[in-house]
Design an enzyme around this catalytic site. Structure first.
Site, mmCIF file in Angstrom:
data_model
loop_
_atom_site.group_PDB
_atom_site.id
_atom_site.type_symbol
_atom_site.label_atom_id
_atom_site.label_comp_id
_atom_site.label_asym_id
_atom_site.label_seq_id
_atom_site.Cartn_x
_atom_site.Cartn_y
_atom_site.Cartn_z
ATOM 1 N N HIS A 95 0.778 -1.250 -0.061
ATOM 2 C CA HIS A 95 0.079 -0.093 0.058
ATOM 3 C C HIS A 95 1.013 1.217 -0.023
ATOM 4 O O HIS A 95 1.815 1.553 1.041
ATOM 5 C CB HIS A 95 -0.752 0.033 1.135
ATOM 6 C CG HIS A 95 -1.682 1.155 1.398
ATOM 7 N ND1 HIS A 95 -1.680 1.951 2.587
ATOM 8 C CD2 HIS A 95 -2.754 1.648 0.380
ATOM 9 C CE1 HIS A 95 -2.583 2.796 2.380
ATOM 10 N NE2 HIS A 95 -3.083 2.730 1.335
ATOM 11 N N HIS A 155 -0.738 10.993 -1.861
ATOM 12 C CA HIS A 155 -1.990 10.554 -1.541
ATOM 13 C C HIS A 155 -3.015 11.717 -1.023
ATOM 14 O O HIS A 155 -4.219 11.795 -1.546
ATOM 15 C CB HIS A 155 -2.119 9.532 -0.172
ATOM 16 C CG HIS A 155 -3.085 9.230 0.500
ATOM 17 N ND1 HIS A 155 -3.905 10.013 1.422
ATOM 18 C CD2 HIS A 155 -4.040 8.141 0.175
ATOM 19 C CE1 HIS A 155 -5.066 9.387 1.798
ATOM 20 N NE2 HIS A 155 -5.157 8.253 1.092
HETATM 21 O O1 G3P Z 1 -5.710 0.479 -1.931
HETATM 22 C C1 G3P Z 1 -6.748 1.082 -1.179
HETATM 23 C C2 G3P Z 1 -6.527 2.262 -0.263
HETATM 24 O O2 G3P Z 1 -5.491 2.874 -0.819
HETATM 25 C C3 G3P Z 1 -7.645 3.159 -0.188
HETATM 26 O O3 G3P Z 1 -7.319 4.186 0.861
HETATM 27 O O4 G3P Z 1 -7.065 6.559 1.664
HETATM 28 O O5 G3P Z 1 -5.002 4.760 1.455
HETATM 29 O O6 G3P Z 1 -6.104 5.687 -0.475
HETATM 30 P P1 G3P Z 1 -6.320 5.116 0.829
HETATM 31 CA CA CA Z 2 -4.820 4.551 -2.200
#
Ligand code: G3P
Ligand code: CA
Length: 290
Positions: free
Chosen positions: A39, A81
């Site tokens: 992630h 992000h």
């Molecule tokens: O891939 C799932 C995740 O990235 C969604 O949440 O806020 O980390 O983009 P976020």
């Molecule tokens: Ca994400």
């Protein structure tokens, strides 16, 4: 969540250049183990969404990374992000007068000056917010695969087409990449639908947990439902798997953000096809241990 593990320990345990992990089409439906996706890169160990974070994932032998794509004031796609720059860069120091420091209010040249590593740890000082172009080059260099998230698409009209154009120019929309190297996701159903309409061969995921009664509608344009892990259950995963997505295959489920071994094992028991995590080593060990 931020977990620090000495690089030497990781390297010794997994070995640099370890085999890249499973394809996205491995999954619980056939009894296989879920795919492990890093992630924002291996963001438990390196600053999220930087090249250092995907390099760390590669060094751990993790073949799948996830990122977040947004756009600068002058129209460049960048990997970050938050809609603002202040949490993960030194923008306040360099541009104190530019509150609230929105990505869309800064040029690519300005963003390229920012330090996107020091907030995470001194040894990452000088890491940059990558452009999507730079990022894709590095993913390709590392022989990795990508879950690309179109983030905040309501702020960036046309970002879907622009993203696909860039992917196409870098060779990511050929048959081989489309088969098992790329998945495009968003929290915006409209954005996922747009990607599907623009290029139906691309595999897509909707980020969320639609009601069971609504799943069929999502399966028209999304190959996957990628859900916050606490919202999942074995019956829900079965309901999703019972549907066929736009490519005629059972709709898959990836769970996020799974950072604990016990959660990883429980979700594997539910039958999820993928686990998106900041700590891919922890999750991989959890789901491969006998
Ligand atoms: O891939 C799932 C995740 O990235 C969604 O949440 O806020 O980390 O983009 P976020
Ligand atoms: Ca994400």
């Amino acid at each position: 969540m931020r977990v620090r593990v000495a690089t030497a320990t990781i390297t010794a345990f997994f070995g640099l250049g370890a085999a890249i992990l499973a394809t996205p089409h491995a999954g619980a439906a056939g009894g296989d183990r879920p795919v492990v996706v890093s992630h924002r890169g291996a963001s438990g160990y390196a600053p999220e969404n930087t090249l250092a974070a995907i390099d760390k994932a590669a060094a751990m032998g993790v073949g799948w990374v996830e990122n977040d794509v947004q756009r600068t004031r002058d129209g460049q796609l960048v990997v970050i992000h938050d809609a603002t720059l202040d949490r993960t860069t030194d923008v306040k120091r360099l541009f104190p007068q530019r509150s609230p420091w929105r990505v869309k209010d800064f040029t690519a040249r300005e963003i390229a000056r920012l330090d996107a590593g020091s907030w995470f740890g001194r040894r990452f000082a000088g890491a940059r917010v990558p452009t999507l172009w730079q990022y894709m080059r590095r993913v390709a260099h590392n022989h990795q695969s990508l879950v690309l998230e179109i983030k905040n698409p309501q702020l960036y009209p046309g970002i879907e087409r622009q993203t696909l154009d860039l992917l196409g120019r870098q060779g990511w929309l050929d048959r081989g990449h489309l088969r098992d190297r790329l998945l495009v996701q968003s929290f915006s159903a409209a954005s996922v639908r747009k990607v599907h309409a623009l290029r139906p061969a691309i595999r897509t995921a909707y980020l969320g947990t639609p009601k069971v009664t609504e799943l069929k509608a999502y399966a028209r344009f999304a190959d996957q439902v990628n859900s916050e892990y606490t919202k999942l259950s074995a019956p829900y995963v079965s309901e999703v798997h019972a549907l066929r997505g736009p490519h005629g295959q059972p709709v898959k489920v990836f769970a996020w953000i799974v950072n604990r071994a016990d959660d990883a094992r429980r979700l594997t028991g539910f039958g999820v096809d993928g686990l998106i995590t900041n700590v891919p080593d922890v999750v991989r060990t959890a789901v491969t241990a006998p």
